[in-house]
Write an enzyme that holds these catalytic residues in place. Structure first.
Site, PDB file in Angstrom:
ATOM      1  N   LYS A 129       0.876  -1.190   0.000  1.00 36.12           N
ATOM      2  CA  LYS A 129       0.000   0.000   0.000  1.00 36.12           C
ATOM      3  C   LYS A 129       0.903   1.227   0.000  1.00 36.12           C
ATOM      4  O   LYS A 129       1.474   1.603   1.012  1.00 36.12           O
ATOM      5  CB  LYS A 129      -0.910   0.045   1.224  1.00 36.12           C
ATOM      6  CG  LYS A 129      -1.992   1.121   1.031  1.00 36.12           C
ATOM      7  CD  LYS A 129      -2.396   1.846   2.266  1.00 36.12           C
ATOM      8  CE  LYS A 129      -1.518   2.926   2.769  1.00 36.12           C
ATOM      9  NZ  LYS A 129      -1.374   4.138   1.908  1.00 36.12           N
ATOM     10  N   GLY A 157      -4.279   5.827   4.498  1.00 35.04           N
ATOM     11  CA  GLY A 157      -3.816   5.128   5.685  1.00 35.04           C
ATOM     12  C   GLY A 157      -4.943   4.652   6.572  1.00 35.04           C
ATOM     13  O   GLY A 157      -4.946   3.504   7.042  1.00 35.04           O
ATOM     14  N   GLY A 197      -4.626   1.227   4.801  1.00 32.83           N
ATOM     15  CA  GLY A 197      -3.486   0.983   5.697  1.00 32.83           C
ATOM     16  C   GLY A 197      -3.908   0.210   6.930  1.00 32.83           C
ATOM     17  O   GLY A 197      -3.299  -0.801   7.303  1.00 32.83           O
ATOM     18  N   GLU A 222      11.488  15.853  14.618  1.00 34.26           N
ATOM     19  CA  GLU A 222      11.712  15.742  13.177  1.00 34.26           C
ATOM     20  C   GLU A 222      10.928  16.856  12.474  1.00 34.26           C
ATOM     21  O   GLU A 222       9.728  16.991  12.684  1.00 34.26           O
ATOM     22  CB  GLU A 222      11.228  14.377  12.692  1.00 34.26           C
ATOM     23  CG  GLU A 222      11.470  14.158  11.223  1.00 34.26           C
ATOM     24  CD  GLU A 222      11.221  12.714  10.788  1.00 34.26           C
ATOM     25  OE1 GLU A 222      10.090  12.236  10.930  1.00 34.26           O
ATOM     26  OE2 GLU A 222      12.180  12.088  10.309  1.00 34.26           O
ATOM     27  N   GLY A 250      -4.436   3.355  -1.538  1.00 33.74           N
ATOM     28  CA  GLY A 250      -5.511   3.797  -0.645  1.00 33.74           C
ATOM     29  C   GLY A 250      -4.954   4.674   0.448  1.00 33.74           C
ATOM     30  O   GLY A 250      -3.744   4.919   0.511  1.00 33.74           O
ATOM     31  N   CYS A 260      14.549  10.477   5.998  1.00 41.32           N
ATOM     32  CA  CYS A 260      14.503  10.026   7.398  1.00 41.32           C
ATOM     33  C   CYS A 260      15.871  10.180   8.060  1.00 41.32           C
ATOM     34  O   CYS A 260      15.961  10.452   9.247  1.00 41.32           O
ATOM     35  CB  CYS A 260      13.998   8.607   7.487  1.00 41.32           C
ATOM     36  SG  CYS A 260      14.798   7.499   6.350  1.00 41.32           S
ATOM     37  N   GLU A 313      10.102   1.736  10.448  1.00 39.20           N
ATOM     38  CA  GLU A 313      11.181   2.701  10.175  1.00 39.20           C
ATOM     39  C   GLU A 313      10.552   4.086  10.284  1.00 39.20           C
ATOM     40  O   GLU A 313       9.734   4.473   9.457  1.00 39.20           O
ATOM     41  CB  GLU A 313      11.742   2.413   8.781  1.00 39.20           C
ATOM     42  CG  GLU A 313      13.152   2.918   8.612  1.00 39.20           C
ATOM     43  CD  GLU A 313      13.175   4.368   8.197  1.00 39.20           C
ATOM     44  OE1 GLU A 313      13.248   5.234   9.094  1.00 39.20           O
ATOM     45  OE2 GLU A 313      13.121   4.628   6.987  1.00 39.20           O
TER      46      GLU A 313
HETATM   47  O1  TXE Z   1       3.191  10.149   7.315  1.00 39.89           O
HETATM   48  P1  TXE Z   1       2.349   8.857   7.705  1.00 39.89           P
HETATM   49  P2  TXE Z   1       2.728  11.532   6.671  1.00 39.89           P
HETATM   50  C1  TXE Z   1       7.237  11.859   8.991  1.00 39.89           C
HETATM   51  C2  TXE Z   1       7.648  13.280   8.716  1.00 39.89           C
HETATM   52  C3  TXE Z   1       6.390  13.888   8.181  1.00 39.89           C
HETATM   53  C4  TXE Z   1       5.333  13.154   8.958  1.00 39.89           C
HETATM   54  C5  TXE Z   1       3.962  13.095   8.365  1.00 39.89           C
HETATM   55  O2  TXE Z   1       8.020  13.888   9.918  1.00 39.89           O
HETATM   56  O3  TXE Z   1       6.328  15.266   8.442  1.00 39.89           O
HETATM   57  O4  TXE Z   1       5.842  11.855   9.051  1.00 39.89           O
HETATM   58  O5  TXE Z   1       3.946  12.481   7.087  1.00 39.89           O
HETATM   59  C6  TXE Z   1       0.062   5.287   5.931  1.00 39.89           C
HETATM   60  N1  TXE Z   1      -2.440   2.669   9.597  1.00 39.89           N
HETATM   61  N2  TXE Z   1       7.650  10.940   7.939  1.00 39.89           N
HETATM   62  O6  TXE Z   1       1.483  12.036   7.285  1.00 39.89           O
HETATM   63  O7  TXE Z   1       0.987   9.199   8.192  1.00 39.89           O
HETATM   64  C7  TXE Z   1      -0.060   6.371   4.894  1.00 39.89           C
HETATM   65  O8  TXE Z   1      -1.191   6.140   4.055  1.00 39.89           O
HETATM   66  C8  TXE Z   1      -1.689   2.207   8.583  1.00 39.89           C
HETATM   67  C9  TXE Z   1       8.878  10.240   8.177  1.00 39.89           C
HETATM   68  O9  TXE Z   1       2.684  11.353   5.214  1.00 39.89           O
HETATM   69  O10 TXE Z   1       3.198   8.073   8.621  1.00 39.89           O
HETATM   70  C10 TXE Z   1       1.279   6.262   4.175  1.00 39.89           C
HETATM   71  O11 TXE Z   1       1.226   5.173   3.252  1.00 39.89           O
HETATM   72  N3  TXE Z   1      -1.099   3.019   7.685  1.00 39.89           N
HETATM   73  C11 TXE Z   1       9.066   9.136   7.233  1.00 39.89           C
HETATM   74  C12 TXE Z   1       2.244   5.913   5.316  1.00 39.89           C
HETATM   75  O12 TXE Z   1       1.409   5.396   6.358  1.00 39.89           O
HETATM   76  C13 TXE Z   1      -1.276   4.351   7.824  1.00 39.89           C
HETATM   77  C14 TXE Z   1       8.531   9.240   5.879  1.00 39.89           C
HETATM   78  C15 TXE Z   1       3.048   7.093   5.860  1.00 39.89           C
HETATM   79  O13 TXE Z   1       2.165   8.094   6.311  1.00 39.89           O
HETATM   80  C16 TXE Z   1      -2.055   4.882   8.863  1.00 39.89           C
HETATM   81  C17 TXE Z   1       7.315  10.003   5.789  1.00 39.89           C
HETATM   82  C18 TXE Z   1      -2.647   3.980   9.779  1.00 39.89           C
HETATM   83  N4  TXE Z   1      -3.375   4.398  10.817  1.00 39.89           N
HETATM   84  C19 TXE Z   1       6.925  10.827   6.798  1.00 39.89           C
HETATM   85  N5  TXE Z   1      -2.041   6.243   8.761  1.00 39.89           N
HETATM   86  C20 TXE Z   1      10.365   8.397   7.284  1.00 39.89           C
HETATM   87  N6  TXE Z   1      10.530   7.481   8.223  1.00 39.89           N
HETATM   88  O14 TXE Z   1      11.214   8.583   6.449  1.00 39.89           O
HETATM   89  C21 TXE Z   1      -1.277   6.552   7.688  1.00 39.89           C
HETATM   90  N7  TXE Z   1      -0.820   5.413   7.110  1.00 39.89           N
END
Ligand code: TXE
Length: 476
Positions: free
Chosen positions: A172, A205, A209, A381, A203, A281, A247
């Protein structure tokens, strides 16, 4: 890109119509134009995909190492053939500058697959422990949830490990940047992987997700994303005692020891913070310098930042593109406003803020001094082009500052004496440290200490993350 089957999902080895009727529009963050729409899948489509993966699992789990290696090689060749298209797609869906996209967004996944290929035999090797034979078996069906900052790399890191371990996988991708996953699925469709070993369900999250994390048919969830969502994924997966691999980002430091070549170290530190507009990251968003050399370090930082003029990501000369979404821009601007309120002093980037393109989610780069070690700018972050510079007195304070965050993903250490740098690197509570500018190794274990995550990706450790270990006690 226009030819991609964006109305479909990829399940059981073919493109098929989803149950979902809604769609998600994908925006180019530089032009703010809609460049595609993908299905907004819910649980039913996820169940169908998990079902297909479960059916494919026994066959692929029984595949020999040669067959798995052949699949990884074929995927590698497929990526190489369409590297330009992949780079352009990532640039258009999330805004990273095209030259960087070619080298890293599309180039790194190839090196990641090389890493899996090099380590495949070691990752699957059996061992004797006394009178036991210890064997490694695929964990089962992997639910892979990926973010938008390195959309292709993060997908390939999970798919390559699954293929190498003998698992089946449902991907996903992020709703913000799913288009490169479609291109990837098209490539996978052409390499002859048995149907159902790889499945793609786009789709949001909260729907697709969550469905993947609670599904009984999923044995392991491999998630890359925010700390907050990682906690939710871990909690949801715990209900069925699913394994999780998380991660979750970081607050990494460049630590410049007093004897280091300051100019080279600071230049590298600033570039490490601004890479991919800070949406990395492992972005080294803290620069730790000896107090006596702070002013010198700030001068170097100013000179580097001047090259990072925000501009069109499709221009090969651009070093800094827009942020990936309006939401990300708002989050970063809130951090910047908070930094100013906290008494930190902006020492670079002010002039660049005046010339931002009118369209697109651009944020000017900024460097901050007088950052209190306890402030959010030093600990949280930001995920934008924002660097905090902190001065230290003595090596112990430098190490303690570097470790003073809830994260523990990465760091870099600079010293004229490599042994001294390595000794300091060993004291850092992080998963990877680059010594004196050494480059990323796509075959070495990648992952975080503390709240940066659970488990490791890439190379041997990445494949083993997707395995169970079984002990067979043998008589006599
Ligand atoms: O991340 P999300 P977002 C951090 C970075 C950024 C912040 C927000 O600080 O500002 O996260 O980004 C899925 N159950 N990183 O909102 O929500 C979502 O659909 C299952 C660090 O975009 O974590 C997407 O596919 N899945 C990072 C994925 O999770 C869920 C990289 C990431 O989204 C879900 C990106 C749920 N309840 C952002 N809710 C790194 N480690 O590098 C969301 N998703």
């Amino acid at each position: 890109m226009n030819s991609l089957p964006l109305r479909s999902i990829y399940v059981g080895g073919r493109w098929t119509a989803p149950r979902a009727t809604g769609t998600i529009a994908v925006e180019n963050p530089a032009t703010q134009r809609i460049i595609g729409e993908v299905p907004d899948c819910g649980s039913e489509d996820v169940w169908t995909a998990v079902d297909a993966a479960r059916r494919a699992l026994p066959g692929w789990a029984a595949a020999g190492i040669e067959e798995r290696a052949a699949a990884l090689s074929a995927l590698r060749e497929g990526l190489v053939k369409r590297q330009d298209e992949l780079a352009e797609t990532v640039t258009r869906e999330m805004g990273s500058p095209i030259t960087f996209s070619r080298r890293v967004q599309a180039g790194l996944p190839v090196r990641v697959l090389d890493g899996f290929l090099a380590e495949l035999a070691a990752a699957t090797a059996e061992e004797r422990v006394g009178h036991s034979l210890v064997v490694r078996e695929p964990v089962g069906v992997v639910g892979a949830i990926t973010p938008w900052n390195y959309p292709l790399h993060q997908a390939v890191a999970k798919i390559g490990a699954a293929v190498g371990a003998g698992c089946a996988l449902v991907l996903k991708p992020s709703e913000l940047a799913p288009l490169s996953s479609y291109l990837l699925a098209e490539i996978i469709d052409g390499i002859g992987l048995p149907p159902g070993v790889f499945n793609l369900v786009p789709g949001r999250g909260a729907t697709a997700g969550v469905a993947l994390t609670v599904d009984d048919g999923v044995d392991l969830v491999s998630f890359t994303g925010s700390l907050e969502t990682g906690r939710a994924v871990g909690a949801a997966a715990a209900r069925t005692v699913k394994k999780t691999s998380l991660e979750l980002g970081g607050k990494s430091a460049t630590l410049v020891l007093p004897d280091a070549d300051l100019v080279t170290a600071v230049e590298d530190g600033v570039r490490g913070a601004l890479l991919n507009a800070g949406q990395t990251c492992t972005a080294r968003t803290r620069l730790l310098v000896p107090r006596a050399r702070l002013d010198e370090a700030l001068d170097v930082a100013r000179a580097v930042v001047a090259d990072y003029v925000p501009g069109d990501p499709e221009d090969p000369a651009t070093l800094l593109g827009p942020l990936a979404s309006a939401g990300q821009r708002e989050r970063v601007l809130a951090h910047v406003a908070q930094a100013a309120r906290s008494g930190a002093r902006q020492v670079a980037g002010q002039d660049l803020a005046n010339g931002l393109p009118h369209t697109g989610h651009y944020v000017a780069p900024s460097v901050w001094a007088d950052v209190a070690p306890s402030s959010p700018l030093a600990r949280e972050e930001v995920f934008g082009p924002v660097l905090a510079v902190l001065a230290y007195d003595g090596e112990d304070e430098a190490v303690s500052l570097a470790n003073r965050t809830d994260y523990g993903l990465a760091a870099s250490v600079w010293s004229a004496d490599q042994d001294r740098a390595v000794a300091v690197a060993r004291r850092l509570r992080v998963g990877q440290v680059d010594v004196n500018g050494a480059k990323f190794n796509a075959a070495a274990p990648f992952g975080g200490y503390k709240q940066s995550g659970v488990g490791r990706e890439l190379g041997r450790h990445g494949i083993q993350e997707f395995q169970e270990v079984k002990s067979l006690q043998l008589p006599g």
